[in-house]
Design a protein around this motif. Structure first.
Motif, PDB file in Angstrom:
ATOM      1  N   SER A 244     -14.507   2.267   2.397  1.00 34.35           N
ATOM      2  CA  SER A 244     -13.205   1.630   2.179  1.00 34.35           C
ATOM      3  C   SER A 244     -13.230   0.770   0.925  1.00 34.35           C
ATOM      4  O   SER A 244     -14.193   0.037   0.670  1.00 34.35           O
ATOM      5  N   MET A 247      -7.016  -1.758  -1.996  1.00 36.38           N
ATOM      6  CA  MET A 247      -5.841  -1.032  -2.460  1.00 36.38           C
ATOM      7  C   MET A 247      -4.839  -1.985  -3.103  1.00 36.38           C
ATOM      8  O   MET A 247      -4.817  -3.175  -2.787  1.00 36.38           O
ATOM      9  N   ALA A 251      -0.805   2.198  -5.980  1.00 38.60           N
ATOM     10  CA  ALA A 251      -1.927   3.132  -5.918  1.00 38.60           C
ATOM     11  C   ALA A 251      -1.479   4.459  -5.305  1.00 38.60           C
ATOM     12  O   ALA A 251      -0.681   4.496  -4.369  1.00 38.60           O
ATOM     13  N   GLN A 253      -2.999   7.295  -3.308  1.00 37.07           N
ATOM     14  CA  GLN A 253      -4.149   7.700  -2.512  1.00 37.07           C
ATOM     15  C   GLN A 253      -3.947   9.143  -2.039  1.00 37.07           C
ATOM     16  O   GLN A 253      -2.829   9.536  -1.715  1.00 37.07           O
ATOM     17  N   PHE A 263       1.514   3.924  -2.600  1.00 36.03           N
ATOM     18  CA  PHE A 263       1.590   2.711  -1.799  1.00 36.03           C
ATOM     19  C   PHE A 263       2.673   1.753  -2.304  1.00 36.03           C
ATOM     20  O   PHE A 263       2.761   1.457  -3.507  1.00 36.03           O
ATOM     21  N   HIS A 267       1.529  -1.837   2.151  1.00 38.00           N
ATOM     22  CA  HIS A 267       0.391  -0.929   2.227  1.00 38.00           C
ATOM     23  C   HIS A 267      -0.817  -1.602   2.887  1.00 38.00           C
ATOM     24  O   HIS A 267      -0.939  -2.829   2.864  1.00 38.00           O
ATOM     25  N   THR A 270      -7.019  -2.061   2.462  1.00 36.12           N
ATOM     26  CA  THR A 270      -8.165  -1.217   2.110  1.00 36.12           C
ATOM     27  C   THR A 270      -7.859   0.221   2.502  1.00 36.12           C
ATOM     28  O   THR A 270      -6.953   0.491   3.299  1.00 36.12           O
ATOM     29  N   GLY A 271      -8.614   1.148   1.940  1.00 38.94           N
ATOM     30  CA  GLY A 271      -8.423   2.553   2.266  1.00 38.94           C
ATOM     31  C   GLY A 271      -9.668   3.350   1.939  1.00 38.94           C
ATOM     32  O   GLY A 271     -10.427   2.996   1.031  1.00 38.94           O
ATOM     33  N   VAL A 275      -8.339   7.237  -4.765  1.00 40.43           N
ATOM     34  CA  VAL A 275      -7.136   6.895  -5.521  1.00 40.43           C
ATOM     35  C   VAL A 275      -7.194   7.618  -6.864  1.00 40.43           C
ATOM     36  O   VAL A 275      -8.040   7.318  -7.709  1.00 40.43           O
ATOM     37  N   VAL A 278      -2.590   5.133 -10.488  1.00 40.83           N
ATOM     38  CA  VAL A 278      -1.821   3.952 -10.095  1.00 40.83           C
ATOM     39  C   VAL A 278      -0.520   3.943 -10.896  1.00 40.83           C
ATOM     40  O   VAL A 278      -0.543   3.991 -12.128  1.00 40.83           O
TER      41      VAL A 278
END
Length: 302
Positions: A244, A247, A251, A253, A263, A267, A270-271, A275, A278
Motif C-alpha cells: 500500500s 494516494m 491519482a 489507480q 480519485f 478517496h 492508501t492503495g 498509479v 495523476v
C-alpha cells in the motif's frame, strides 16, 4: 426571542439525490488515515465564496444532480456556482453565479442541471456545521463530518462577515458537455495527466491516452471509474503485488481488471494498485463535473 433576533437558518425541504456540506477539506491528517474530503470542484466553491464576500474556507452545499429545496428562516443571501441547475423561488427564476436574496419563508428549488454534475449553494456567512478536525466537510468515505442532508434538517447560517463582494456577477465557463463544436454528441472532455510513480508497470502506458474512456455509473465522490479497453500490465509485473502506498486527489489507480479509477476528494488515503498517472490539479475540478456516460480522453503532459 424575537423573529429578528432568531438565527438565520435554512430548512431542507428535499435533499435531492445527494447534498453534502463541504468546505476546502481536512489537511494534515493523512498519516492517521483521515482523507481530505472538501468540495470536489474547488474552483466553483471558491467562486461562490468570492461572490458573497465569504472567507475561502466557509462551508457551502454541494448538490449532486439538483433536486434540492431549501426554505429560509430570516433573509439570507445566496449564490449558485458549478453546474448550472435551473433555480426558482415561487416559480420565478434565480440567476447563476450572481448573489440573490432568499427572503424569510421563501423556498428555493433546484432542478437537474442540463450539463455538469455538482452545483454549489453558498450562503453569506457560510453553513455553520460543527468542525471535525478543522473542517465542516462531509467525508463519504470515513463518515466524518455532518451526514448527507435529509428532509427536515435545519442548517444554521454563520455570522455576518466584514468582507464584501468585489463583483456582482461572474463570467464563467460552464461544465464540459459531450457536445462537439458542431452540436453533435461526439465531443470528448480532455484531461491533462502527469506521469505516475508506477507508469512502468504497464506494457504500454500510452494506451491510457490512445482512445476515449467512458465515465461509469458507479462513480462517486471517492473516484471516477473509467470504462474502456483495459490497460495491460508489463510482463515483469503481471503477478506482482504492490505494498500500500499513499494516494492523492487526481491519482489514476489501475486495479487488476485494467479499468482506471480517477480519485476524487473522498478517496482512500492508501492503495495497493499501481498509479499510472495523476490528473493535473486544475483538471480534477473539471473531472468532478463529469456525468456517467460522458466520454473522457486522458492526455499525457510533462
Amino acid at each position: 426571542m424575537s423573529r429578528q433576533a432568531a438565527p438565520r437558518r435554512l430548512v431542507v425541504v428535499a435533499p435531492g439525490p445527494l447534498t453534502t456540506v463541504q468546505d476546502l477539506g481536512r489537511f494534515g491528517h493523512l498519516a492517521v488515515g483521515v482523507g481530505r474530503a472538501g468540495a470536489a470542484d474547488v474552483a466553483s466553491h471558491l467562486l461562490g465564496a468570492r461572490l458573497l464576500g465569504n472567507a475561502d474556507g466557509a462551508a457551502s452545499l454541494e448538490v449532486t444532480l439538483g433536486g434540492l429545496r431549501l426554505r429560509a428562516e430570516r433573509d439570507v443571501l445566496l449564490c449558485l456556482t458549478g453546474a448550472q441547475a435551473p433555480a426558482a423561488v415561487g416559480g420565478a427564476p434565480r440567476p447563476h453565479a450572481a448573489p440573490f436574496v432568499l427572503h424569510d419563508g421563501q423556498e428555493l428549488a433546484l432542478a437537474m442541471p442540463p450539463r455538469g454534475l455538482r452545483t454549489y449553494v453558498s450562503v453569506r456567512g457560510g453553513i455553520d456545521a460543527p468542525l471535525v478536525l478543522g473542517s465542516r466537510s462531509t467525508d463519504t468515505m470515513s463518515g466524518l463530518g455532518p451526514p448527507p442532508l435529509r428532509a427536515g434538517d435545519v442548517l444554521t447560517v454563520g455570522g455576518e462577515t466584514d468582507r464584501f463582494p468585489h463583483v456582482e456577477v461572474a463570467a464563467l465557463r460552464p461544465p464540459d458537455d459531450q457536445r462537439g463544436s458542431n452540436g453533435d454528441e461526439t465531443g470528448v472532455v480532455t484531461l491533462a495527466v502527469l506521469p505516475g510513480p508506477r507508469r512502468d508497470w504497464f506494457a504500454d502506458p500510452e494506451d491510457l491516452a490512445v482512445r476515449p474512456w467512458t465515465v461509469s455509473i458507479r462513480s462517486d465522490r471517492k473516484g471516477i471509474r473509467l470504462e474502456g479497453t483495459p490497460l495491460v500490465r508489463a510482463d515483469a509485473w503481471l503477478d506482482a503485488e504492490l505494498p500500500s502506498e499513499g494516494m492523492v486527489r487526481g491519482a489514476i489507480q489501475v486495479p487488476p481488471n485494467g479499468q482506471p479509477v480517477l480519485f476524487l476528494n473522498d478517496h482512500p488515503v492508501t492503495g495497493g494498485y499501481p498509479v499510472v498517472g495523476v490528473v493535473r490539479t486544475a483538471d480534477v475540478d473539471r473531472a468532478a463535473q463529469l456525468r456517467p456516460g460522458q466520454s473522457v480522453r486522458l492526455r499525457w503532459v510533462s
